[in-house]
Design an enzyme around this catalytic site. Structure first.
Site, mmCIF file in Angstrom:
data_model
loop_
_atom_site.group_PDB
_atom_site.id
_atom_site.type_symbol
_atom_site.label_atom_id
_atom_site.label_comp_id
_atom_site.label_asym_id
_atom_site.label_seq_id
_atom_site.Cartn_x
_atom_site.Cartn_y
_atom_site.Cartn_z
ATOM 1 N N CYS A 99 -3.647 -26.464 14.539
ATOM 2 C CA CYS A 99 -4.728 -27.437 15.335
ATOM 3 C C CYS A 99 -4.354 -28.854 14.948
ATOM 4 O O CYS A 99 -4.833 -29.596 15.809
ATOM 5 C CB CYS A 99 -6.111 -27.272 14.371
ATOM 6 S SG CYS A 99 -6.703 -25.817 14.840
ATOM 7 N N ASP B 115 -7.798 -7.382 2.543
ATOM 8 C CA ASP B 115 -6.610 -7.261 3.612
ATOM 9 C C ASP B 115 -6.851 -6.774 4.885
ATOM 10 O O ASP B 115 -7.964 -5.898 4.995
ATOM 11 C CB ASP B 115 -5.329 -6.761 2.884
ATOM 12 C CG ASP B 115 -5.339 -5.052 3.285
ATOM 13 O OD1 ASP B 115 -4.906 -4.812 4.185
ATOM 14 O OD2 ASP B 115 -5.717 -4.692 2.458
ATOM 15 N N CYS C 66 -10.042 -28.456 11.791
ATOM 16 C CA CYS C 66 -9.430 -27.326 10.859
ATOM 17 C C CYS C 66 -7.860 -28.116 10.681
ATOM 18 O O CYS C 66 -7.375 -29.004 11.327
ATOM 19 C CB CYS C 66 -8.874 -26.205 11.838
ATOM 20 S SG CYS C 66 -7.756 -25.001 11.144
ATOM 21 N N HIS D 121 -3.512 -20.243 12.869
ATOM 22 C CA HIS D 121 -4.728 -20.679 12.701
ATOM 23 C C HIS D 121 -5.678 -19.732 12.423
ATOM 24 O O HIS D 121 -6.577 -19.939 11.377
ATOM 25 C CB HIS D 121 -5.410 -21.330 14.158
ATOM 26 C CG HIS D 121 -6.836 -21.451 14.431
ATOM 27 N ND1 HIS D 121 -7.372 -22.478 13.674
ATOM 28 C CD2 HIS D 121 -7.752 -20.579 14.705
ATOM 29 C CE1 HIS D 121 -8.633 -22.361 13.827
ATOM 30 N NE2 HIS D 121 -9.131 -21.199 14.451
ATOM 31 N N CYS E 195 -5.125 -26.583 9.780
ATOM 32 C CA CYS E 195 -4.052 -25.805 9.900
ATOM 33 C C CYS E 195 -2.719 -26.554 10.758
ATOM 34 O O CYS E 195 -3.136 -27.332 11.581
ATOM 35 C CB CYS E 195 -4.139 -24.579 10.443
ATOM 36 S SG CYS E 195 -4.490 -24.251 12.207
ATOM 37 N N ASP F 93 0.866 -1.204 0.060
ATOM 38 C CA ASP F 93 -0.158 -0.040 -0.074
ATOM 39 C C ASP F 93 0.891 1.180 -0.031
ATOM 40 O O ASP F 93 1.942 1.125 0.437
ATOM 41 C CB ASP F 93 -1.135 0.086 1.175
ATOM 42 C CG ASP F 93 -0.311 -0.035 2.542
ATOM 43 O OD1 ASP F 93 0.788 0.366 2.617
ATOM 44 O OD2 ASP F 93 -1.229 -0.387 3.867
#
Length: 432
Positions: free
Chosen positions: A372, A329, A367, A398, A369, A125
């Protein structure tokens, strides 16, 4: 003197621009056939769609959540882990990287992606948000919930000194790190972002808030338009000059606060310029977020991508998607993780609570990830209580995965024709 035949000749800009592209996939209004009641409840036609953004460093399937790596790092998470959790791209901040380590360092390193060992697409940005928000003493938060125009247009946070001063040429501001005085202008922002080397960058704009008067919003909008034209001129000059570098797409930033006529005017004005895409920025009242996004996307060119700056809450994400935002974002997933908060299909919870001391299940059953699959709530609770930094790492992994997957699933739901059912089921579980 005749040209040296061995000297590289830079391709014309239209050819360089072809290194970046956007292709629309399925439109929500066609694949999911919304009812008249749904359209009426939305306040207008659904403009959501899937698509593909092509950059020199890979494709982004949209809608997509872009992980925020403000200082060339997603806080507490290794780039390899960011890739593993499914993030397609990372967004860094020009203001922060300009101050530290310096854009020239990233340029010498080979650009943002090489510097941080991230192999996918990257965004930067312009730094405009940080210059204005930090310069007004509001830190990282601008009030987006209320309209109060009773104060002055150059208001600062209570007990703070104004560190940013806007004029036609740009902004003078003091570094929040050491108080040194700096200058940002459209040309300087373009130079900084070219040195940082992201695939997608944003034009330098003036951030306004819901507290600014109508008169100041109009004045600022025109200034942002003039700055946008200067950004394009400097961007094309640098693109021609910096031969051998991948093409960097430039997005214009739409301001206009809560005013429909100003938002639409900004979209028409910037939509007529040679931008590669657009960012929808500035102050957006949460309750009117979908309406404002729809105003903008009714005006912006359909064949160019639209990025909504700074959202990550599930209700905001679905509202943004169905009204035509392609990417967005937010720092929230990692920010709340550092305070022990984790996302779950039934809401957001704080792992610091005593109830998790002997909870040996994962943060979220099912989950996929890394956190997890390998660690329990009890263990991460212990890490947080013991002030061990890895607690933020595991919860951040996560949380980023939760938001990335939710947006990925929303994209698949548009493709499959069941977006509205998926939206309603997801939000009903999360908020009720």
């Amino acid at each position: 003197m005749p040209a040296n035949p061995e000297s590289p000749v830079p391709p014309p800009l239209p050819a360089r621009q072809s290194e970046f592209s956007f292709r629309v996939g399925k439109r929500l209004s066609e694949s999911c056939s919304p009812t008249e009641a749904q359209v009426s409840a939305n306040g207008g036609e659904f403009l959501g769609r899937t698509g593909t953004i092509t950059t020199p460093h890979g494709e982004i399937q949209t809608p997509a959540f872009i992980a925020v790596g403000t200082k060339a790092t997603v806080k507490s998470v290794l780039p390899e882990s960011v890739a593993e959790l499914g993030a397609q791209a990372v967004l860094a901040n020009a203001y922060h990287l300009y101050l530290q380590p310096g854009a020239d360092i990233l340029d010498e390193a080979g650009g943002l992606g090489t510097f941080m060992n991230w192999h996918g697409p990257t965004f930067t940005d312009s730094g405009g948000f940080q210059v204005m928000s930090l310069g007004s003493g509001f830190k990282k938060v601008i009030d987006m919930k209320s309209v109060d125009q009773s104060g002055p247009d150059d208001a600062v946070a209570p007990g703070k000194e104004r560190l940013a001063h806007v004029d036609e040429e740009g902004v003078w501001f003091k570094s929040h790190l050491n108080g040194d005085r700096h200058r940002f202008s459209p040309e300087i922002s373009m130079n900084v972002q070219h040195q940082i080397g992201a695939d997608i960058m944003f034009a330098f704009d003036e951030l306004t808030t819901l507290q600014n008067s109508r008169g100041y919003q109009e004045e600022s909008l025109e200034r942002t338009r003039r700055w946008a034209e200067r950004c394009i001129t400097e961007h094309f000059r640098l693109t021609s000059e910096r031969t051998g570098k991948p093409y960097q797409a430039l997005f214009g930033v739409i301001q206009g606060a809560q005013y429909e006529d100003l938002r639409r005017k900004a979209c028409r004005d910037l939509g007529a310029l040679n931008f590669d895409g657009f960012g929808i920025g500035g102050a957006l009242e949460k309750e009117n977020l979908g309406t404002i996004v729809r105003w903008c996307n009714e005006e912006l060119p359909e064949n160019k991508p639209r990025h909504l700056l700074g959202i990550s809450e599930p209700d905001d994400i679905f509202t943004a998607i169905e009204n035509g935002a392609d990417t967005f974002d937010c720092v929230s997933p990692t920010r709340v993780a550092r305070n022990s908060a984790f996302y779950h299909p039934t809401g957001r919870y704080n792992l610091s609570g005593a109830m998790y001391k002997r909870d040996f299940g994962p943060l979220q059953e099912g989950c996929d990830c890394y956190a997890c699959l390998n660690y329990s709530r009890a263990y991460i609770h212990h890490l947080f209580k013991a002030k061990e930094m890895v607690s933020a790492t595991l919860i951040s992994i996560h949380n980023e995965r939760f938001v990335v997957k939710m947006v990925d699933d929303a994209r698949l739901a548009i493709e499959a024709g069941n977006f509205f059912e998926f939206r309603d089921e997801t939000l009903d579980r999360y908020y009720f």
